[in-house]
Design a protein around this motif. Structure first.
Motif, mmCIF file in Angstrom:
data_model
loop_
_atom_site.group_PDB
_atom_site.id
_atom_site.type_symbol
_atom_site.label_atom_id
_atom_site.label_comp_id
_atom_site.label_asym_id
_atom_site.label_seq_id
_atom_site.Cartn_x
_atom_site.Cartn_y
_atom_site.Cartn_z
ATOM 1 N N GLN A 195 -14.112 59.391 -7.984
ATOM 2 C CA GLN A 195 -13.863 59.066 -9.386
ATOM 3 C C GLN A 195 -14.878 59.753 -10.297
ATOM 4 O OE1 GLN A 195 -12.441 55.003 -9.721
ATOM 5 N NE2 GLN A 195 -14.358 54.680 -10.797
ATOM 6 N N LYS A 210 -8.813 57.161 -10.228
ATOM 7 C CA LYS A 210 -9.179 57.105 -11.640
ATOM 8 C C LYS A 210 -10.208 58.171 -12.008
ATOM 9 C CE LYS A 210 -8.632 52.092 -12.070
ATOM 10 N NZ LYS A 210 -8.465 51.524 -10.715
ATOM 11 N N SER A 246 -15.996 42.385 -12.807
ATOM 12 C CA SER A 246 -16.214 43.604 -12.037
ATOM 13 C C SER A 246 -16.129 43.289 -10.545
ATOM 14 C CB SER A 246 -17.590 44.181 -12.388
ATOM 15 O OG SER A 246 -17.997 45.098 -11.403
ATOM 16 N N LYS A 280 -24.975 50.798 -5.986
ATOM 17 C CA LYS A 280 -25.344 50.557 -7.382
ATOM 18 C C LYS A 280 -26.665 49.795 -7.378
ATOM 19 C CE LYS A 280 -21.950 49.113 -10.304
ATOM 20 N NZ LYS A 280 -20.619 48.602 -10.780
#
Ligand code: FAQ
Length: 311
Positions: free
Chosen positions: A39, A105, A204, A216
């Motif tokens: 992505q 995406k 999320s 992350k």
């Protein structure tokens, strides 16, 4: 056994060491990295279009040279990122196919139009600014090839951010019409830039697991707040107003309070109903089709080299 391999993996993450392509990893870890890296790569490639549209209309040779360098950098970022995804076993043709058919995406921000040359400055300042804020922590991402790619990407993004800010300072020192052009551009890009950080934390689905795996390092809302705090003084220095009446310094939190982005707009853009989703994919598909002969020629050349090497 699988349990022993998982224990080694978990310990590597707990020790804050890196996972490398040769290492065993859980399927979910591999899948989530391929999803995020692909992505990210697609965003860099589609992200060439909004600014690329101004290459032939840049107001001076200097601005044209800077913009050309920036857009070329984005292509380079896309290529390193596709390579990082390939180290996880992804197939590049398959990733490209998923982008072109809408099954993967790319960042929502690139579905908005660039209506004036001030948008080139605003994209550098706000969009690259948001990208840096999100990507600097990714340099410490647990997957080696991704973290290492991010180091170079972030260095180049810093140059992009500065060229945008510098462009805007020049325009703000110009005529009233130029200042109005900058303000109008900032009004259009501010909220979409905040949406780049993804949905609010409670909506999320991926954040918790991605943070546990050290992919992350911060949640979407933490990074969005960091970006706002970093950007407000820059807006003041430039002399532009950020289009949010709720933006105020909160001395208790030592941070700025700010308004809620329009999350229904975000959802629509991510689903494919933004202002330019169809156009971006149409242009990308045409570029891919026009480049078919290059891929065929490169493959034929590689095959001939391979034969000569073995003769
Ligand atoms: N747009 O559970 P989360 C650049 C999707 S910068 C579209 O929070 P996650 C530089 C998300 O994929 C832009 N979709 O997801 C440049 C997920 O859907 P999925 C690229 C979004 O992954 C500057 C769903 O919503 N940067 O290109 C967006 O934990 C100028 C739920 O979300 C990166 O990709 C969005 N804004 O966190 C180039 C950075 N936000 O996949 C040219 C790396 C969320 O489950 C010119 N990526 N979604 O179907 C990341 O840090 C993360 O993937 C986040 C999303 C933070 C973007």
């Amino acid at each position: 056994t699988e349990n022993e391999l998982l224990a080694v993996f978990d310990q590597t993450i707990a020790d804050d060491q890196r996972i490398e392509p040769r290492d065993w990893m859980p399927d979910g870890y591999r899948k989530t990295l391929i999803r995020q890296i692909a992505q990210h790569a697609h965003s860099e490639i589609i992200g060439m279009q909004p600014e690329g549209n101004w290459l032939t209309r840049a107001p001076s040779l200097r601005r044209k040279a800077i913009l050309t360098a920036k857009v070329q950098d984005e292509a380079g970022h896309g290529l390193y990122l596709y390579s990082a995804a390939e180290t996880l076993g992804a197939d590049r043709d398959d990733l490209v196919d998923k982008l072109l058919s809408g099954r993967q995406k790319y960042s929502s921000i690139f579905n908005y139009p660039t209506l004036t040359f001030a948008d080139v400055g605003t994209i550098g300042w706000l969009v690259d600014g948001a990208a840096i804020c999100n990507q600097v922590p990714l340099c410490r991402s647990s997957f080696g090839p991704y973290g290492r790619a991010m180091i170079r990407v972030c260095k180049e993004e810093s140059f992009h951010q500065r060229q945008g800010y510098e462009l805007l300072t020049v325009m703000m020192g110009g005529t009233d019409a130029q200042r109005e052009m900058v303000q109008e551009s900032v009004n259009r890009f501010w909220w979409p830039a905040l949406m780049m950080f993804g949905p609010p934390d409670e909506q999320s689905p991926n954040t918790e697991q991605s943070m546990a795996w050290h992919i992350k390092r911060h949640s979407n809302d933490e990074l969005r707040q960091r970006f706002v705090d970093m950007t407000v003084p820059q807006a003041q220095a430039l002399g532009v107003t950020l289009p949010d009446p709720d933006l105020t310094w909160n001395p208790d939190r030592e941070s700025y309070d700010f308004g809620e982005p329009d999350w229904s707009e975000f959802t629509a853009v991510v689903k494919g109903d933004g202002p330019l989703n169809h156009e971006r994919i149409r242009v990308r598909r045409a570029a891919h089709d026009n480049g078919a002969w290059v891929r065929e020629a490169a493959a034929a050349f590689a095959a001939r080299q391979h034969r000569t090497d073995h003769e």
